[in-house]
Design a protein around this motif. Structure first.
Motif, mmCIF file in Angstrom:
data_model
loop_
_atom_site.group_PDB
_atom_site.id
_atom_site.type_symbol
_atom_site.label_atom_id
_atom_site.label_comp_id
_atom_site.label_asym_id
_atom_site.label_seq_id
_atom_site.Cartn_x
_atom_site.Cartn_y
_atom_site.Cartn_z
ATOM 1 N N VAL A 1 -73.836 83.951 -40.687
ATOM 2 C CA VAL A 1 -74.714 85.010 -41.195
ATOM 3 C C VAL A 1 -75.458 85.677 -40.047
ATOM 4 O O VAL A 1 -75.564 86.904 -39.968
ATOM 5 C CB VAL A 1 -75.708 84.450 -42.233
ATOM 6 N N GLY A 2 -75.985 84.857 -39.149
ATOM 7 C CA GLY A 2 -76.715 85.401 -38.012
ATOM 8 C C GLY A 2 -75.830 85.898 -36.897
ATOM 9 O O GLY A 2 -76.303 86.521 -35.946
ATOM 10 N N ARG A 3 -74.533 85.598 -36.995
ATOM 11 C CA ARG A 3 -73.536 86.056 -36.012
ATOM 12 C C ARG A 3 -73.909 85.673 -34.583
ATOM 13 O O ARG A 3 -73.727 86.448 -33.636
ATOM 14 C CB ARG A 3 -73.309 87.561 -36.124
ATOM 15 N N TYR A 4 -74.456 84.463 -34.421
ATOM 16 C CA TYR A 4 -74.763 83.992 -33.074
ATOM 17 C C TYR A 4 -73.453 83.784 -32.309
ATOM 18 O O TYR A 4 -72.514 83.162 -32.815
ATOM 19 C CB TYR A 4 -75.568 82.688 -33.110
ATOM 20 N N PRO A 5 -73.372 84.279 -31.064
ATOM 21 C CA PRO A 5 -72.114 84.196 -30.305
ATOM 22 C C PRO A 5 -71.914 82.854 -29.609
ATOM 23 O O PRO A 5 -72.004 82.740 -28.375
ATOM 24 C CB PRO A 5 -72.272 85.328 -29.287
ATOM 25 N N PHE A 6 -71.646 81.829 -30.380
ATOM 26 C CA PHE A 6 -71.368 80.529 -29.776
ATOM 27 C C PHE A 6 -70.126 80.621 -28.891
ATOM 28 O O PHE A 6 -69.176 81.336 -29.218
ATOM 29 C CB PHE A 6 -71.146 79.474 -30.860
ATOM 30 N N PRO A 7 -70.099 79.871 -27.779
ATOM 31 C CA PRO A 7 -68.901 79.873 -26.938
ATOM 32 C C PRO A 7 -67.732 79.216 -27.666
ATOM 33 O O PRO A 7 -67.923 78.445 -28.612
ATOM 34 C CB PRO A 7 -69.328 79.056 -25.712
ATOM 35 N N VAL A 8 -66.536 79.541 -27.217
ATOM 36 C CA VAL A 8 -65.314 79.040 -27.854
ATOM 37 C C VAL A 8 -64.617 78.070 -26.909
ATOM 38 O O VAL A 8 -64.460 78.343 -25.710
ATOM 39 C CB VAL A 8 -64.372 80.205 -28.229
ATOM 40 N N GLY A 9 -64.208 76.924 -27.443
ATOM 41 C CA GLY A 9 -63.518 75.925 -26.651
ATOM 42 C C GLY A 9 -62.042 76.227 -26.486
ATOM 43 O O GLY A 9 -61.516 77.222 -27.010
ATOM 44 N N ARG A 10 -61.349 75.360 -25.777
ATOM 45 C CA ARG A 10 -59.925 75.564 -25.528
ATOM 46 C C ARG A 10 -59.092 75.542 -26.797
ATOM 47 O O ARG A 10 -58.005 76.118 -26.854
ATOM 48 C CB ARG A 10 -59.415 74.491 -24.560
ATOM 49 N N ASP A 11 -59.624 74.865 -27.836
ATOM 50 C CA ASP A 11 -58.884 74.803 -29.098
ATOM 51 C C ASP A 11 -59.153 76.012 -29.993
ATOM 52 O O ASP A 11 -58.675 76.080 -31.121
ATOM 53 C CB ASP A 11 -59.231 73.521 -29.860
ATOM 54 N N GLY A 12 -59.936 76.967 -29.490
ATOM 55 C CA GLY A 12 -60.234 78.163 -30.272
ATOM 56 C C GLY A 12 -61.402 78.016 -31.219
ATOM 57 O O GLY A 12 -61.767 78.981 -31.899
ATOM 58 N N GLN A 13 -62.014 76.831 -31.278
ATOM 59 C CA GLN A 13 -63.136 76.591 -32.166
ATOM 60 C C GLN A 13 -64.458 76.816 -31.435
ATOM 61 O O GLN A 13 -64.580 76.530 -30.247
ATOM 62 C CB GLN A 13 -63.088 75.149 -32.705
ATOM 63 N N GLN A 14 -65.444 77.328 -32.172
ATOM 64 C CA GLN A 14 -66.756 77.532 -31.570
ATOM 65 C C GLN A 14 -67.423 76.204 -31.231
ATOM 66 O O GLN A 14 -67.304 75.233 -31.980
ATOM 67 C CB GLN A 14 -67.664 78.326 -32.512
ATOM 68 N N LEU A 15 -68.142 76.191 -30.126
ATOM 69 C CA LEU A 15 -68.919 75.023 -29.709
ATOM 70 C C LEU A 15 -70.356 75.264 -30.162
ATOM 71 O O LEU A 15 -71.091 76.069 -29.556
ATOM 72 C CB LEU A 15 -68.841 74.855 -28.191
ATOM 73 N N ARG A 16 -70.764 74.571 -31.221
ATOM 74 C CA ARG A 16 -72.039 74.869 -31.858
ATOM 75 C C ARG A 16 -73.119 73.815 -31.571
ATOM 76 O O ARG A 16 -74.019 73.599 -32.371
ATOM 77 C CB ARG A 16 -71.836 75.014 -33.370
ATOM 78 N N THR A 17 -73.025 73.178 -30.427
ATOM 79 C CA THR A 17 -73.968 72.102 -30.096
ATOM 80 C C THR A 17 -75.114 72.557 -29.207
ATOM 81 O O THR A 17 -75.876 71.730 -28.709
ATOM 82 C CB THR A 17 -73.233 70.947 -29.408
ATOM 83 N N GLY A 18 -75.250 73.865 -29.004
ATOM 84 C CA GLY A 18 -76.353 74.359 -28.196
ATOM 85 C C GLY A 18 -76.496 75.856 -28.329
ATOM 86 O O GLY A 18 -75.562 76.550 -28.760
#
Length: 528
Positions: free
Chosen positions: A97-114
Motif C-alpha cells: 500500500v505504501g509502495r516502499y521500495p524494498f531492495p530485491v534479492g537474487r531470487d527476485g523477492q523483496q528483502l523486507r527486513t530493514g
C-alpha cells in the motif's frame, strides 16, 4: 477548543501508525509532533532493521529465543508472537500500500527486513495526510488534560513558532513521544527528552523496566552517528596502540567505558571483508559521510570513539502497558513506541534497531485502533465535560517562581548525573545513591519554582529530571545483574528477582515487583 476523537502525540513510526489505524477505524484524528513529522526523531535520521520473520514455526521460535537470555528471561512469548504477526502484516502493508521500495534479492523477492529511515518516514507522513489526519508540526504537548473522573481527555500543546498554547479536546490520546536520551547528542534524539512519560505519570500511570535505561552506543568522537552493529567488525585500541583487551567480546562496552575514563580509545573496522564493507555502505550511508569528508577510511584507519547515552530510546523502560490494545491503567490513555516499555518483547536487553522498529509498528497500530474504539464508544456524551491540566513541574510551582532557576541549568545538572559512564553504565550503589540524592534535590527545586517563557523547554527539563530519578531508583531496587541493569557489587543473576519492576510517583517514588503491584501488596515506597 478543538474537539476530536483521537489525539496522537508524536510523529515518528509509532505515532504515524497509530494515526493511520485510528483513522481507518473511523475516528477523527490530529497528530501533533515536537519536530516535523517525517523528518524528526531517531528513525528518520538513519536506516534500521526490522524484526520481520516469515510465519514459519521454526523461524519464529528461533527469533523469539534469540534474545531471551540477554534480556534476563523477562520477555513474554505471547507478546512476541503478537508483535511478529503484526509486524509481518504492517511491513507487507508498507510494501504493497505504501509502495516502499524494498531492495530485491537474487531470487527476485523483496528483502523486507530493514528500511531507510528518511524514505520510510516520508512515505508515512504522506500516508497519514491522505488518510485525512491533520498534522501539527513543531507543536509539542506540554501536559495532558483530564476530566473530573481522571480520564484522559486531550492535551495542551505549544506552538513553537509563537509560543502560544493550544488546547485539544480528545476522547482518547495516544502517547508516541519516544524515550529519553537526555540531549546526549545522539543523532535524531534531541526531540527525545522523556516528555510523554512525565505526562503519563502525572495522569496516574506507572512505568516498568526503568532500570534497563543505561543503553550507550558507540560513536566516532567527531560525529553523533551511532550504528553499534558495525562495531562488531572492529578492533579497539588504547592510545599507545595496544589492542584493548575484552573490547570485542561479550560485554565489551564495559571495557570501552572503563578505558574511556582513563584515556582515549580508538578503533578500526578492519574485520569486515570487501563484501561486508559494500553492504555496510549501502545499509547506512550517513554513517560514512563524516569519515569521507575528513578523509578517513574507517576500514583501515584508526579513529577515536566515544559512548553516547541513548537511555530509554535504545533501552527498554517506559510506560507500563495494561492490555493488548496498548492502553494504560488510565482510561483514555494509550502508549506506543519507545515511550512504552519494551520488556514485553525484549526483557531487559536493548530493543534498539529491529525490535524497536517492530514494536513501533505493532504498538502504534494497536494503540491507534484501541484509542479509536474507546473514543467512538463514548460518542458525543463526553464532549461537554470539564477538562483540567494534569501537569506539575514547570507549569504549577508549589512555591514562589524562581527566576534564577533556568531550564538549561536543570538539564546540565541532570546530565552531570546520568551521562558519566562511572555513574550510569558502570553502576554501583555507592555512586548511584549520591547521584539520586542530587537528583531528588534538583526535583524539589524545580517542583517549587521552575518556570520559563518557553514552556516546552521547561517541561523537557522536568521530564529529564523525572526520568533520571525513576532510572536510578529502579536500578537501586534491582540488587542483581540482569539484562543491561548490571550492578558491580551484585554481578550475578538472582532467581528470586525474576520479575518486572514497576515504578511510579512524582514527589515520592515507589517500586514493586509486578506480581506484588497487581495484588497491591509489598509495594516499597521510596521517599524523595
Amino acid at each position: 477548543m478543538t474537539e476530536i476523537d483521537v489525539l496522537v502525540l508524536g510523529g515518528g513510526p509509532a505515532g504515524t501508525w497509530a494515526a493511520l489505524k485510528a483513522a481507518a477505524a473511523g475516528a477523527s484524528v490530529i497528530l501533533a509532533d515536537k519536530g516535523f513529522c517525517g523528518s524528526s526523531g531517531a528513525t528518520a535520521a538513519a536506516g534500521t532493521g526490522i524484526w520481520y520473520v516469515q510465519p514459519e514455526p521454526e523461524l519464529r521460535a528461533k527469533a523469539m529465543a534469540s534474545r531471551e537470555a540477554l534480556g534476563g528471561y523477562l520477555a513474554d512469548h505471547g507478546w512476541m508472537e503478537r508483535v511478529l504477526d503484526e509486524t509481518y502484516a504492517r511491513v507487507n502493508e508498507l510494501a504493497e500500500v505504501g509502495r516502499y521500495p524494498f531492495p530485491v534479492g537474487r531470487d527476485g523477492q523483496q528483502l523486507r527486513t530493514g528500511v531507510q529511515g528518511p524514505e520510510y518516514m516520508k512515505r508515512q507522513r504522506l500516508r497519514v495526510q491522505r488518510a485525512g489526519v491533520s498534522i501539527l508540526d513543531h507543536t509539542p504537548a506540554i501536559e495532558l488534560l483530564t476530566d473530573a473522573e481522571a480520564t484522559v481527555a486531550g492535551a495542551r500543546l505549544q506552538r513553537l513558532s509563537d509560543g502560544t498554547h493550544i488546547d485539544i479536546a480528545a476522547r482518547a490520546v495516544v502517547l508516541a513521544t519516544g524515550g529519553c536520551a537526555f540531549l546526549s547528542k545522539t543523532l535524531g534524539c534531541n526531540v527525545n527528552t522523556g516528555d510523554g512519560a512525565l505526562m503519563a505519570v502525572e495522569a496516574g500511570a506507572e512505568l516498568s523496566g526503568m532500570e534497563f535505561s543505561n543503553a550507550y552506543a558507540i560513536a566516532p568522537e567527531f560525529t553523533s552517528v551511532t550504528k553499534t552493529a558495525y562495531y562488531s567488525f572492529a578492533t579497539f585500541y588504547l592510545s599507545n596502540g595496544e589492542p584493548l583487551a575484552g573490547a570485542s567480546s561479550k560485554g565489551g562496552r564495559s571495557a570501552i567505558a572503563q578505558a574511556l575514563l582513563r584515556e582515549p580509545v580508538y578503533c578500526t573496522l578492519d574485520q569486515a571483508d570487501a563484501a561486508q564493507q559494500r553492504a555496510m555502505r549501502l545499509g547506512q550511508a550517513n554513517f560514512f559521510l563524516t569519515f569521507d569528508r575528513l578523509g578517513i577510511d574507517p576500514f583501515t584507519d584508526r579513529f577515536p570513539i566515544t559512548l553516547l547515552l541513548e537511555g530509554t530510546v535504545r533501552g527498554t523502560g517506559g510506560v507500563r502497558v495494561a492490555d493488548h490494545d496498548c492502553s494504560t491503567s488510565i482510561p483514555g490513555l494509550y502508549v506506543a513506541g519507545d515511550v512504552a516499555t519494551r520488556e514485553l518483547i525484549c526483557g531487559g536487553f536493548t530493543g534498539g534497531g529491529s525490535h524497536n522498529a517492530a514494536w513501533a509498528m505493532s504498538s502504534g497500530s494497536w494503540a491507534g485502533s484501541g484509542a479509536a474504539n474507546f473514543a467512538l464508544r463514548q460518542g458525543n456524551s463526553v464532549d461537554d465535560r470539564r477538562r483540567f491540566g494534569a501537569g506539575t513541574v514547570g507549569l504549577r510551582p508549589t512555591g514562589r517562581p524562581d527566576s534564577g532557576l533556568r531550564s538549561a541549568e536543570v538539564v546540565a545538572a541532570v546530565q552531570g548525573e546520568v551521562l558519566p559512564y562511572d555513574k550510569n553504565y558502570l553502576r554501583h550503589g555507592d555512586r548511584l545513591r549520591p547521584a539520586l540524592v542530587t537528583l531528588h534535590e534538583l526535583w524539589r527545586q524545580a517542583r517549587a519554582g521552575l518556570t520559563g517563557a518557553d514552556t516546552s523547554k521547561v517541561r523537557s527539563a522536568a521530564a529529564m529530571t523525572a526520568h533520571a530519578r525513576w532510572m536510578y531508583t529502579a536500578a537501586l531496587a534491582r540488587t542483581e545483574s540482569r539484562g543491561m541493569a548490571r550492578r558491580q557489587e551484585f554481578p550475578d543473576l538472582d532467581p528470586a528477582q525474576h520479575h518486572r519492576l514497576i515504578i511510579g510517583g512524582l514527589d515520592e517514588l515507589w517500586t514493586a515487583p509486578e506480581p506484588a503491584f497487581l495484588t497491591g501488596s509489598r509495594a516499597q515506597l521510596v521517599s524523595a
